[in-house]
Design an enzyme around this catalytic site. Structure first.
Site, PDB file in Angstrom:
ATOM      1  N   ASP A  50      38.121  -5.866  -1.923  1.00 21.95           N
ATOM      2  CA  ASP A  50      39.480  -5.278  -1.909  1.00 21.95           C
ATOM      3  C   ASP A  50      40.315  -5.950  -0.816  1.00 21.95           C
ATOM      4  O   ASP A  50      41.472  -6.316  -1.038  1.00 21.95           O
ATOM      5  CB  ASP A  50      39.430  -3.771  -1.575  1.00 21.95           C
ATOM      6  CG  ASP A  50      38.612  -2.944  -2.547  1.00 21.95           C
ATOM      7  OD1 ASP A  50      39.171  -2.058  -3.201  1.00 21.95           O
ATOM      8  OD2 ASP A  50      37.395  -3.178  -2.649  1.00 21.95           O
ATOM      9  N   THR A 122      37.366   0.826  -7.695  1.00 21.89           N
ATOM     10  CA  THR A 122      36.396   0.588  -6.609  1.00 21.89           C
ATOM     11  C   THR A 122      35.256   1.611  -6.606  1.00 21.89           C
ATOM     12  O   THR A 122      34.129   1.268  -6.255  1.00 21.89           O
ATOM     13  CB  THR A 122      37.118   0.567  -5.237  1.00 21.89           C
ATOM     14  OG1 THR A 122      38.164  -0.383  -5.307  1.00 21.89           O
ATOM     15  CG2 THR A 122      36.196   0.164  -4.109  1.00 21.89           C
TER      16      THR A 122
END
Ligand code: AMP
Ligand code: MG
Ligand code: MG
Length: 317
Positions: A50, A122
């Site tokens: 990320d 995620t």
């Protein structure tokens, strides 16, 4: 490319290449096995993928389009050396040659807000390593409306192969959607997709009350909108706070470029204003390719459920 190429075409053509490079970074980090996970909240994680993907996207778009406002999901410390290392200077030449709809011909850099979710899904990525559900999202809004977007799937077709190039889909309202052939879902069934990791009883009761033949619980806002475009489901229904503008920006624009809709549970458009400061989609998300199905869902979401979202919204502000 010359200076007369409209800003929106330059932005999209650049974002398509940047998203693909971000996908390569995500694949490399995934394959290294070193995710370096940080806990941001309940079922809210951040990994090395990320962070690095966002840095690459923001550094590259920020340097090339300094007057655009960029809102990224992750809060990152300044690191000029890393920005320099990750900088991508590339344009998709085919996009630059396209004919832009007249309404966007004279858009200026300063009119555009860019919404970046470097890695959507995620939770599934961290908990289950379900790499097929993750996407990189870059959305573009003008005057509060999402009008263009890029969705990149780093692991497509569903392989952990570091040499895979992934898949990039992009759309501009009025110009169309590229990188995918949208399919209609089964006509005599009604299939809904909703969250797999941010669920609760209110969401479950609401989705069941719509009487679907099937409920598919999968991760990611980008992934769920891909399910719609692939004809796997008729609609994405998430009657809850929790998703953010960077989750819906790119998927909304791409769906709209195909004639579909993505709104809150009241059927109202989501407001993409960088100045609001809190980017939560408090009034939930309802999306479908067929506007009739979208309206029917909006009409049928129970009033109790809608009221609950309004109460939560009022309590927060
Ligand atoms: P999901 O459908 O659960 O994968 O959610 C779609 C997007 O919204 C993902 O980026 C999630 O992280 C985000 N999201 C949804 N609900 C929440 C929540 N309660 N807290 C934090 N993020 C959420
Ligand atoms: Mg997300
Ligand atoms: Mg994310």
């Amino acid at each position: 490319m010359d200076n007369t190429t409209p800003v929106m075409l330059r932005l999209i053509s650049c974002a398509v290449r940047i998203a693909s490079s971000a996908g390569e970074v995500v694949r490399n980090i995934t394959n290294s096995g070193n995710l370096n996970v940080v806990d941001k909240g309940v079922q809210d994680f951040q990994t090395e993928a990320d962070r690095t993907a966002q840095r690459l996207i923001v550094a590259s778009l920020g340097r090339k389009f300094p007057k655009c406002t960029i809102v990224g999901e992750e809060t990152l410390a300044e690191d000029k050396a890393a920005d320099e290392r990750l900088f991508v200077d590339d344009y998709d030449q085919d996009i630059l040659k396209m004919k832009i709809p007249d309404e966007y011909r004279h858009i200026k850099e300063e009119d555009v807000t860019i919404w970046v979710d470097p890695l959507d899904g995620t939770s599934e990525y961290v908990r289950l390593r379900q790499v097929s559900q993750i996407t990189t999202l870059i959305g573009f809004s003008i005057a509060g409306r999402s009008i263009a977007g890029v969705i990149h799937q780093p692991f497509y077709p569903n392989s952990q192969d570091a040499n895979s190039l992934g898949r990039t889909i992009w759309g501009l309202v009025g110009l169309g959607c590229y990188g995918i052939e949208a399919k209609s879902p089964e006509a005599n069934k009604f299939i809904i997709t909703t969250t797999s990791s941010h669920g609760n009883k209110i969401i479950d009761d609401c989705v069941k009350s719509l009487s679907p033949d099937e409920i598919m619980k999968v991760g990611g806002a980008g992934n769920k909108v891909l399910y719609i475009m692939e004809g796997k489901v008729h609609a994405y229904v998430f009657p809850s706070h929790g998703s953010k503008r960077w989750d819906t920006g790119a998927p909304e624009a791409i769906l709209k470029s195909l004639g579909g809709c993505l709104t809150d549970v009241f059927g109202n458009p989501i407001e993409y204003d960088s100045k609001i400061g809190n980017y939560d989609n408090f009034l939930g998300v309802v999306a479908a390719l067929d506007p009739k199905i979208h309206s029917r869902i909006i009409e049928n979401i129970p009033t109790d459920c809608k009221n609950h979202l309004v109460e939560y919204y009022k309590a927060k502000f």
